[in-house]
Design a protein around this motif. Structure first.
Motif, PDB file in Angstrom:
ATOM      1  N   GLY A  59       0.805  -1.212   0.000  1.00 28.23           N
ATOM      2  CA  GLY A  59       0.000   0.000   0.000  1.00 28.23           C
ATOM      3  C   GLY A  59       0.836   1.259   0.000  1.00 28.23           C
ATOM      4  O   GLY A  59       0.519   2.229  -0.701  1.00 28.23           O
ATOM      5  N   GLN A  60       1.946   1.253   0.761  1.00 25.20           N
ATOM      6  CA  GLN A  60       2.820   2.425   0.806  1.00 25.20           C
ATOM      7  C   GLN A  60       3.482   2.676  -0.556  1.00 25.20           C
ATOM      8  O   GLN A  60       3.558   3.809  -1.026  1.00 25.20           O
ATOM      9  CB  GLN A  60       3.885   2.220   1.886  1.00 25.20           C
ATOM     10  CG  GLN A  60       3.331   2.241   3.304  1.00 25.20           C
ATOM     11  CD  GLN A  60       4.384   1.894   4.339  1.00 25.20           C
ATOM     12  OE1 GLN A  60       5.480   1.432   4.000  1.00 25.20           O
ATOM     13  NE2 GLN A  60       4.056   2.080   5.604  1.00 25.20           N
ATOM     14  N   PHE A  73       2.330   1.658  -3.441  1.00 20.94           N
ATOM     15  CA  PHE A  73       1.283   2.037  -4.393  1.00 20.94           C
ATOM     16  C   PHE A  73       0.923   3.513  -4.260  1.00 20.94           C
ATOM     17  O   PHE A  73       0.780   4.221  -5.257  1.00 20.94           O
ATOM     18  CB  PHE A  73       0.048   1.169  -4.170  1.00 20.94           C
ATOM     19  CG  PHE A  73      -1.116   1.529  -5.054  1.00 20.94           C
ATOM     20  CD1 PHE A  73      -1.120   1.174  -6.399  1.00 20.94           C
ATOM     21  CD2 PHE A  73      -2.196   2.237  -4.551  1.00 20.94           C
ATOM     22  CE1 PHE A  73      -2.184   1.515  -7.220  1.00 20.94           C
ATOM     23  CE2 PHE A  73      -3.259   2.583  -5.362  1.00 20.94           C
ATOM     24  CZ  PHE A  73      -3.252   2.215  -6.697  1.00 20.94           C
ATOM     25  N   ARG A  74       0.794   3.994  -3.025  1.00 26.50           N
ATOM     26  CA  ARG A  74       0.456   5.409  -2.820  1.00 26.50           C
ATOM     27  C   ARG A  74       1.571   6.312  -3.318  1.00 26.50           C
ATOM     28  O   ARG A  74       1.310   7.368  -3.913  1.00 26.50           O
ATOM     29  CB  ARG A  74       0.171   5.664  -1.336  1.00 26.50           C
ATOM     30  CG  ARG A  74      -1.169   5.094  -0.860  1.00 26.50           C
ATOM     31  CD  ARG A  74      -1.514   5.615   0.519  1.00 26.50           C
ATOM     32  NE  ARG A  74      -0.584   5.139   1.530  1.00 26.50           N
ATOM     33  CZ  ARG A  74      -0.720   4.004   2.211  1.00 26.50           C
ATOM     34  NH1 ARG A  74      -1.753   3.201   1.937  1.00 26.50           N
ATOM     35  NH2 ARG A  74       0.163   3.640   3.111  1.00 26.50           N
ATOM     36  N   MET A  75       2.828   5.916  -3.071  1.00 26.05           N
ATOM     37  CA  MET A  75       3.953   6.714  -3.555  1.00 26.05           C
ATOM     38  C   MET A  75       3.972   6.754  -5.082  1.00 26.05           C
ATOM     39  O   MET A  75       4.181   7.805  -5.685  1.00 26.05           O
ATOM     40  CB  MET A  75       5.267   6.122  -3.028  1.00 26.05           C
ATOM     41  CG  MET A  75       6.521   6.882  -3.423  1.00 26.05           C
ATOM     42  SD  MET A  75       7.240   6.339  -5.003  1.00 26.05           S
ATOM     43  CE  MET A  75       7.751   4.664  -4.578  1.00 26.05           C
ATOM     44  N   ARG A  87       1.390   6.250  -7.162  1.00 25.48           N
ATOM     45  CA  ARG A  87       0.236   6.988  -7.691  1.00 25.48           C
ATOM     46  C   ARG A  87       0.432   8.485  -7.528  1.00 25.48           C
ATOM     47  O   ARG A  87      -0.022   9.276  -8.361  1.00 25.48           O
ATOM     48  CB  ARG A  87      -1.036   6.537  -6.975  1.00 25.48           C
ATOM     49  CG  ARG A  87      -2.314   7.131  -7.579  1.00 25.48           C
ATOM     50  CD  ARG A  87      -3.541   6.560  -6.909  1.00 25.48           C
ATOM     51  NE  ARG A  87      -3.567   6.846  -5.493  1.00 25.48           N
ATOM     52  CZ  ARG A  87      -4.573   6.492  -4.679  1.00 25.48           C
ATOM     53  NH1 ARG A  87      -5.604   5.817  -5.168  1.00 25.48           N
ATOM     54  NH2 ARG A  87      -4.526   6.784  -3.402  1.00 25.48           N
ATOM     55  N   ARG A  88       1.129   8.891  -6.466  1.00 24.26           N
ATOM     56  CA  ARG A  88       1.384  10.317  -6.266  1.00 24.26           C
ATOM     57  C   ARG A  88       2.299  10.864  -7.355  1.00 24.26           C
ATOM     58  O   ARG A  88       2.117  11.984  -7.830  1.00 24.26           O
ATOM     59  CB  ARG A  88       2.005  10.525  -4.886  1.00 24.26           C
ATOM     60  CG  ARG A  88       2.193  11.984  -4.510  1.00 24.26           C
ATOM     61  CD  ARG A  88       2.559  12.137  -3.047  1.00 24.26           C
ATOM     62  NE  ARG A  88       3.751  11.378  -2.698  1.00 24.26           N
ATOM     63  CZ  ARG A  88       3.759  10.305  -1.918  1.00 24.26           C
ATOM     64  NH1 ARG A  88       2.619   9.843  -1.418  1.00 24.26           N
ATOM     65  NH2 ARG A  88       4.886   9.671  -1.638  1.00 24.26           N
TER      66      ARG A  88
END
Length: 252
Positions: free
Chosen positions: A39-40, A42-44, A46-47
């Motif tokens: 999740g970490q 993926f968020r990085m 996507r940002r």
């Protein structure tokens, strides 16, 4: 005042049998689980790259569609679907790992020590110096050192023409004790003619092998005998703070 008996201290502490669980205070801090790490990352990603979600979805649907089509041809669409779904998930994760790698390196652009960080993804067969071996305190140009089967690799940070005197000085210094070892130079950066940060490790691995594994350590020992030519690291330059997220590099 009477001294305290050590036996009283041990008696005050609760005894713990062999099969009792350790108290919470004794437990080591747990590392984030795989799903949390995913999740970490993926968020990085996507940002830095908002389109990654759609690309992953298209890859997943395309692979599932192919599996379903093959299943229909074989008159067994259920099996085709059962095979296509995990393969589609695998394709989506693979795409995310590639995009995550690109996003991790994009965060390093323009940061001091980025060239050294680009080398740090190499592990087996390489000896990498975390601190730069040459520094220009005025321009803050840096030269990092890696030792591997290709020989000695100098990775520069800064405009190619401006960093050349630092490289020439290091090559002269090392040629005194390494007359027969190849010295390669990689100019890392985003300027014309330079190697992008994301490609530094790939270029290093593709260099022709010239020495054996045992000779790699011998070269490191010889370089360590040289008097240090480095000046103190200027304030604000900390290559250890510029490191790509290794969780994003696991897809390499």
């Amino acid at each position: 005042m009477a001294s305290r008996n050590p036996q009283d201290t041990s008696a005050a502490e609760p005894r713990r049998s062999l099969f009792n669980r350790k108290p919470k205070a004794e437990k080591a801090e747990k590392q984030p689980g795989r799903f949390r790490q995913f999740g970490q990352v993926f968020r990085m990603t996507r940002r830095e790259d908002p389109t990654v979600v759609w690309i992953m979805l298209l890859a997943f649907l395309a692979v599932v569609a192919v599996g379903l089509f093959v299943g229909l041809l074989l008159n067994n669409w259920i099996t085709g679907l059962l095979i296509g779904i995990p393969l589609g998930l695998l394709a989506a994760v693979w795409i995310m790992s590639r995009r995550a790698e690109r996003a991790a390196f994009s965060q390093l652009e323009g940061r001091q020590g980025a060239a050294g960080a680009a080398m740090s993804v190499l592990r087996r067969g390489w000896i990498l110096k975390e601190q730069p071996v040459a520094i220009n305190p005025r321009t803050q140009d840096l030269v990092f050192l890696g030792i591997g089967r290709p020989g000695v690799v100098l990775v520069t940070e800064g405009p190619t023409n401006r960093v050349r005197p630092l490289v020439d000085g290091e090559k002269r210094r090392m040629s005194r004790v390494l007359p027969n070892v190849p010295i390669h130079v990689i100019n890392a950066g985003s300027l014309e003619g330079q190697t992008p940060l994301a490609d530094v490790a790939k270029v290093m691995k593709k260099l022709p092998k010239s020495i054996t594994k045992d000779e790699v350590h011998a070269v490191d020992m010889r370089i360590s005998t040289l008097p240090s030519a480095r000046l103190p690291i200027p304030k604000g330059i900390d290559p250890m703070k510029a490191r790509p997220d290794r969780r994003a590099m696991r897809g390499r």
